[in-house]
Design an enzyme around this catalytic site. Structure first.
Site, short mmCIF file in Angstrom:
data_model
loop_
_atom_site.label_atom_id
_atom_site.label_comp_id
_atom_site.label_asym_id
_atom_site.label_seq_id
_atom_site.Cartn_x
_atom_site.Cartn_y
_atom_site.Cartn_z
N PHE A 37 41.25 36.28 44.99
CA PHE A 37 40.49 37.18 45.85
C PHE A 37 39.14 37.48 45.19
CE2 PHE A 37 39.18 41.51 47.05
CZ PHE A 37 39.10 41.35 48.43
N GLY A 38 38.06 37.26 45.93
CA GLY A 38 36.71 37.53 45.43
C GLY A 38 36.09 38.69 46.19
N TYR A 39 35.43 39.57 45.44
CA TYR A 39 34.83 40.76 46.07
C TYR A 39 33.37 40.95 45.67
CZ TYR A 39 35.89 42.54 41.45
OH TYR A 39 35.95 42.67 40.09
N GLY A 40 32.90 40.16 44.70
CA GLY A 40 31.52 40.30 44.22
C GLY A 40 30.81 38.97 44.39
N SER A 41 30.35 38.42 43.26
CA SER A 41 29.65 37.13 43.36
C SER A 41 30.57 36.05 43.91
CB SER A 41 29.09 36.71 42.00
OG SER A 41 30.12 36.31 41.13
N GLU A 69 33.78 34.67 34.39
CA GLU A 69 34.14 36.10 34.49
C GLU A 69 34.52 36.68 33.13
OE1 GLU A 69 33.78 37.60 37.41
OE2 GLU A 69 33.30 35.75 38.45
C1 SIN Z 1 34.44 38.81 42.01
O1 SIN Z 1 33.44 38.44 42.59
O2 SIN Z 1 35.54 38.80 42.60
C2 SIN Z 1 34.42 39.24 40.58
C3 SIN Z 1 33.15 39.85 40.13
C4 SIN Z 1 31.96 38.96 40.20
O3 SIN Z 1 32.01 37.81 39.73
O4 SIN Z 1 30.93 39.37 40.73
#
Ligand code: SIN
Length: 187
Positions: free
Chosen positions: A24-28, A99
């Protein structure tokens, strides 16, 4: 402060090179999916809120002038919308490097658009990691993001790309949008 969590993450959940796992990704990971994936689906996880409370010393800032990137903060009634990718263990390795500044892989339950669930992984940076910056007034967070720059580029690019991706997904994220609205237009 730097802490390389990549080796720790390799020990946490062992995923064979040819096995697949949901991430699951929430940022980049929403807007910079520059890695191979088998499937990509919108998803959300419950009990978490996106916050720009994690320091970035390696991508969007430097050890001397860290930037700020997204992490998740526990919040019982919250829902965090993002993007899920089914990837192989081989793909997970370079993501552990990407990460590495304080994020640890955790297991979470993903819910897809059709209501179906799956177990998956999420990179989480908690207040225990040395790169954690925590809360601050929104103006101060936005000013720090506006200034910061690192090997992966300008911190403002991270924030603006994430805000744009969330708008495209029709996700309401008051914290991210309030920060993006505070950024000065480029000179
Ligand atoms: C994410 O995107 O899920 C982790 C944080 C990031 O890499 O910005």
């Amino acid at each position: 402060m730097l802490l390389d969590t990549s080796a720790l993450n390799q020990q946490r959940q062992r995923v064979g090179d040819d096995e697949s796992v949901w991430l699951f990704g929430y940022g980049s990971l929403i807007w910079k999916a520059d890695f191979p994936f088998l499937e990509r689906r919108r998803a959300f996880i419950c009990g978490w809120e996106r916050r720009f409370w994690q320091g970035s010393h390696d991508h969007r800032g430097t050890p001397e002038a860290p930037g700020r990137v997204a992490t998740l903060v526990a919040s019982p009634d919250a829902v965090c919308h993002g993007m899920a990718y089914r990837i192989t263990g081989e793909t997970l390795k370079p993501l552990d490097i990407r990460e590495k500044n304080g994020y640890l892989r955790e297991i979470t339950t993903l819910t897809f658009d059709d209501g179906k669930h799956a177990e998956g992984l999420v990179y989480l940076a908690t207040e225990e990691n040395p790169a954690y910056l925590g809360d601050a007034p929104l103006d101060a967070i936005a000013a720090q993001i506006d200034r910061a720059h690192g090997p992966s580029g300008a911190n403002r690019e991270y924030l603006l790309n994430l805000a744009c991706a969330l708008r495209e997904l029709d996700v309401d994220d008051p914290h991210t949008f309030a920060l993006a609205n505070r950024l000065m237009p480029p000179a």
